[in-house]
Design a protein around this motif. Sequence first.
Motif, PDB file in Angstrom:
ATOM      1  N   ALA A 125      37.152 -28.004  94.408  1.00 63.57           N
ATOM      2  CA  ALA A 125      36.887 -26.655  94.887  1.00 63.57           C
ATOM      3  C   ALA A 125      35.388 -26.585  95.106  1.00 63.57           C
ATOM      4  O   ALA A 125      34.611 -26.822  94.186  1.00 63.57           O
ATOM      5  N   ILE A 126      34.985 -26.312  96.333  1.00 63.20           N
ATOM      6  CA  ILE A 126      33.572 -26.221  96.673  1.00 63.20           C
ATOM      7  C   ILE A 126      33.203 -24.743  96.755  1.00 63.20           C
ATOM      8  O   ILE A 126      33.805 -23.986  97.512  1.00 63.20           O
ATOM      9  N   VAL A 127      32.232 -24.334  95.951  1.00 64.47           N
ATOM     10  CA  VAL A 127      31.803 -22.939  95.899  1.00 64.47           C
ATOM     11  C   VAL A 127      31.127 -22.586  97.224  1.00 64.47           C
ATOM     12  O   VAL A 127      30.235 -23.296  97.682  1.00 64.47           O
ATOM     13  N   VAL A 128      31.564 -21.477  97.843  1.00 62.42           N
ATOM     14  CA  VAL A 128      31.045 -21.115  99.165  1.00 62.42           C
ATOM     15  C   VAL A 128      30.109 -19.914  99.155  1.00 62.42           C
ATOM     16  O   VAL A 128      29.579 -19.549 100.197  1.00 62.42           O
ATOM     17  N   GLN A 129      29.901 -19.306  97.996  1.00 63.88           N
ATOM     18  CA  GLN A 129      28.962 -18.178  97.939  1.00 63.88           C
ATOM     19  C   GLN A 129      28.213 -18.216  96.627  1.00 63.88           C
ATOM     20  O   GLN A 129      28.752 -18.616  95.594  1.00 63.88           O
ATOM     21  N   ASP A 130      26.956 -17.813  96.675  1.00 69.62           N
ATOM     22  CA  ASP A 130      26.151 -17.762  95.466  1.00 69.62           C
ATOM     23  C   ASP A 130      26.706 -16.732  94.487  1.00 69.62           C
ATOM     24  O   ASP A 130      27.295 -15.729  94.880  1.00 69.62           O
ATOM     25  N   GLN A 131      26.471 -16.990  93.216  1.00 69.60           N
ATOM     26  CA  GLN A 131      26.845 -16.126  92.109  1.00 69.60           C
ATOM     27  C   GLN A 131      28.351 -15.921  91.980  1.00 69.60           C
ATOM     28  O   GLN A 131      28.801 -14.865  91.522  1.00 69.60           O
ATOM     29  N   ALA A 132      29.125 -16.936  92.368  1.00 68.10           N
ATOM     30  CA  ALA A 132      30.549 -16.919  92.051  1.00 68.10           C
ATOM     31  C   ALA A 132      30.638 -17.020  90.532  1.00 68.10           C
ATOM     32  O   ALA A 132      29.781 -17.630  89.892  1.00 68.10           O
ATOM     33  N   VAL A 133      31.656 -16.434  89.953  1.00 69.79           N
ATOM     34  CA  VAL A 133      31.727 -16.357  88.497  1.00 69.79           C
ATOM     35  C   VAL A 133      32.816 -17.288  87.963  1.00 69.79           C
ATOM     36  O   VAL A 133      33.959 -17.260  88.424  1.00 69.79           O
ATOM     37  N   LEU A 134      32.427 -18.114  86.996  1.00 68.59           N
ATOM     38  CA  LEU A 134      33.372 -18.925  86.241  1.00 68.59           C
ATOM     39  C   LEU A 134      33.775 -18.095  85.035  1.00 68.59           C
ATOM     40  O   LEU A 134      32.912 -17.694  84.237  1.00 68.59           O
ATOM     41  N   ARG A 135      35.061 -17.794  84.918  1.00 69.49           N
ATOM     42  CA  ARG A 135      35.542 -16.916  83.851  1.00 69.49           C
ATOM     43  C   ARG A 135      36.403 -17.677  82.848  1.00 69.49           C
ATOM     44  O   ARG A 135      36.964 -18.712  83.162  1.00 69.49           O
ATOM     45  N   ALA A 136      36.541 -17.103  81.656  1.00 72.56           N
ATOM     46  CA  ALA A 136      37.311 -17.720  80.583  1.00 72.56           C
ATOM     47  C   ALA A 136      38.817 -17.609  80.810  1.00 72.56           C
ATOM     48  O   ALA A 136      39.589 -18.397  80.270  1.00 72.56           O
ATOM     49  N   ALA A 137      39.238 -16.651  81.609  1.00 76.46           N
ATOM     50  CA  ALA A 137      40.659 -16.418  81.886  1.00 76.46           C
ATOM     51  C   ALA A 137      40.797 -15.949  83.332  1.00 76.46           C
ATOM     52  O   ALA A 137      39.823 -15.510  83.944  1.00 76.46           O
ATOM     53  N   PRO A 138      42.008 -16.019  83.886  1.00 77.55           N
ATOM     54  CA  PRO A 138      42.200 -15.622  85.283  1.00 77.55           C
ATOM     55  C   PRO A 138      42.287 -14.104  85.468  1.00 77.55           C
ATOM     56  O   PRO A 138      43.324 -13.550  85.799  1.00 77.55           O
ATOM     57  N   SER A 139      41.160 -13.446  85.218  1.00 76.65           N
ATOM     58  CA  SER A 139      41.084 -11.990  85.329  1.00 76.65           C
ATOM     59  C   SER A 139      39.647 -11.599  85.643  1.00 76.65           C
ATOM     60  O   SER A 139      38.713 -12.177  85.094  1.00 76.65           O
ATOM     61  N   ARG A 140      39.472 -10.585  86.464  1.00 76.11           N
ATOM     62  CA  ARG A 140      38.110 -10.159  86.815  1.00 76.11           C
ATOM     63  C   ARG A 140      37.390  -9.528  85.639  1.00 76.11           C
ATOM     64  O   ARG A 140      36.169  -9.387  85.651  1.00 76.11           O
ATOM     65  N   THR A 141      38.110  -9.165  84.577  1.00 76.16           N
ATOM     66  CA  THR A 141      37.484  -8.589  83.395  1.00 76.16           C
ATOM     67  C   THR A 141      37.282  -9.622  82.275  1.00 76.16           C
ATOM     68  O   THR A 141      36.737  -9.283  81.229  1.00 76.16           O
ATOM     69  N   ALA A 142      37.695 -10.853  82.495  1.00 75.34           N
ATOM     70  CA  ALA A 142      37.532 -11.898  81.479  1.00 75.34           C
ATOM     71  C   ALA A 142      36.058 -12.254  81.308  1.00 75.34           C
ATOM     72  O   ALA A 142      35.246 -12.065  82.218  1.00 75.34           O
ATOM     73  N   GLN A 143      35.731 -12.788  80.144  1.00 74.56           N
ATOM     74  CA  GLN A 143      34.352 -13.164  79.838  1.00 74.56           C
ATOM     75  C   GLN A 143      33.797 -14.132  80.878  1.00 74.56           C
ATOM     76  O   GLN A 143      34.449 -15.081  81.286  1.00 74.56           O
ATOM     77  N   GLN A 144      32.568 -13.867  81.292  1.00 75.30           N
ATOM     78  CA  GLN A 144      31.875 -14.726  82.257  1.00 75.30           C
ATOM     79  C   GLN A 144      31.325 -15.944  81.523  1.00 75.30           C
ATOM     80  O   GLN A 144      30.581 -15.811  80.558  1.00 75.30           O
ATOM     81  N   GLN A 145      31.692 -17.139  81.996  1.00 77.46           N
ATOM     82  CA  GLN A 145      31.226 -18.390  81.395  1.00 77.46           C
ATOM     83  C   GLN A 145      29.919 -18.855  82.039  1.00 77.46           C
ATOM     84  O   GLN A 145      29.066 -19.408  81.371  1.00 77.46           O
ATOM     85  N   ALA A 146      29.824 -18.689  83.366  1.00 74.45           N
ATOM     86  CA  ALA A 146      28.653 -19.170  84.104  1.00 74.45           C
ATOM     87  C   ALA A 146      28.641 -18.563  85.493  1.00 74.45           C
ATOM     88  O   ALA A 146      29.671 -18.141  86.008  1.00 74.45           O
ATOM     89  N   SER A 147      27.453 -18.547  86.099  1.00 75.47           N
ATOM     90  CA  SER A 147      27.313 -18.205  87.519  1.00 75.47           C
ATOM     91  C   SER A 147      27.267 -19.511  88.292  1.00 75.47           C
ATOM     92  O   SER A 147      26.577 -20.448  87.892  1.00 75.47           O
ATOM     93  N   LEU A 148      27.992 -19.553  89.386  1.00 74.29           N
ATOM     94  CA  LEU A 148      28.057 -20.751  90.217  1.00 74.29           C
ATOM     95  C   LEU A 148      27.353 -20.484  91.540  1.00 74.29           C
ATOM     96  O   LEU A 148      27.276 -19.340  91.995  1.00 74.29           O
ATOM     97  N   TRP A 149      26.872 -21.552  92.155  1.00 76.69           N
ATOM     98  CA  TRP A 149      26.087 -21.418  93.376  1.00 76.69           C
ATOM     99  C   TRP A 149      26.732 -22.173  94.519  1.00 76.69           C
ATOM    100  O   TRP A 149      27.444 -23.161  94.320  1.00 76.69           O
ATOM    101  N   GLN A 150      26.460 -21.716  95.707  1.00 75.28           N
ATOM    102  CA  GLN A 150      27.007 -22.336  96.914  1.00 75.28           C
ATOM    103  C   GLN A 150      26.741 -23.846  96.886  1.00 75.28           C
ATOM    104  O   GLN A 150      25.636 -24.288  96.609  1.00 75.28           O
ATOM    105  N   GLY A 151      27.790 -24.612  97.163  1.00 70.03           N
ATOM    106  CA  GLY A 151      27.666 -26.058  97.221  1.00 70.03           C
ATOM    107  C   GLY A 151      28.067 -26.769  95.944  1.00 70.03           C
ATOM    108  O   GLY A 151      28.204 -27.986  95.935  1.00 70.03           O
ATOM    109  N   GLU A 152      28.273 -26.030  94.853  1.00 70.49           N
ATOM    110  CA  GLU A 152      28.727 -26.687  93.626  1.00 70.49           C
ATOM    111  C   GLU A 152      30.168 -27.143  93.796  1.00 70.49           C
ATOM    112  O   GLU A 152      30.980 -26.463  94.422  1.00 70.49           O
ATOM    113  N   SER A 153      30.474 -28.302  93.219  1.00 71.10           N
ATOM    114  CA  SER A 153      31.825 -28.853  93.283  1.00 71.10           C
ATOM    115  C   SER A 153      32.482 -28.752  91.917  1.00 71.10           C
ATOM    116  O   SER A 153      31.879 -29.084  90.897  1.00 71.10           O
ATOM    117  N   LEU A 154      33.723 -28.308  91.930  1.00 67.24           N
ATOM    118  CA  LEU A 154      34.494 -28.131  90.710  1.00 67.24           C
ATOM    119  C   LEU A 154      35.782 -28.936  90.820  1.00 67.24           C
ATOM    120  O   LEU A 154      36.377 -29.009  91.901  1.00 67.24           O
TER     121      LEU A 154
END
Length: 132
Positions: free
Chosen positions: A11-40
């Motif tokens: 999965a290649i991040v396509v926008q800055d400040q995408a959020v890596l979360r602890a669970a599949p929910s927009r209210t789940a704890q934020q683990q990290a901010s991801l940046w455009q071009g990062e590969s997961l």
Amino acid sequence: MILATVAATLAIVVQDQAVLRAAPSRTAQQQASLWQGESLEVRGQRMDYLQVYDHRIERGGYVRASEVRVAGLAAGDAPGLLAVLRFLRDTPGQESLGIAYAAAYLKAAPAPAIDAEPFSALGEMEIGRAHV
């Protein structure tokens, strides 16, 4: 069979400040901010989230599927990855994303099919990124 397909997917991040979360929910704890071009590494999917692992920060979590583009790493995926790389190479401001696609192409393409083009594109995009 499905697990093998998932294991060979980025999965290649396509926008800055995408959020890596602890669970599949927009209210789940934020683990990290991801940046455009990062590969997961994609490990699964739940609802509209991908379960991923970020080797850079050594952490797993969930990212919204709309914030990434999925890239297969099978040899058959290489022509499509190269086409996106060609487009991004000529798109100012998209150097980080282009570098991620170059890396994905080099992982997917069979060794005999790799020529100088992706390396040339990498050089052009690195120079472009230095001028931003």
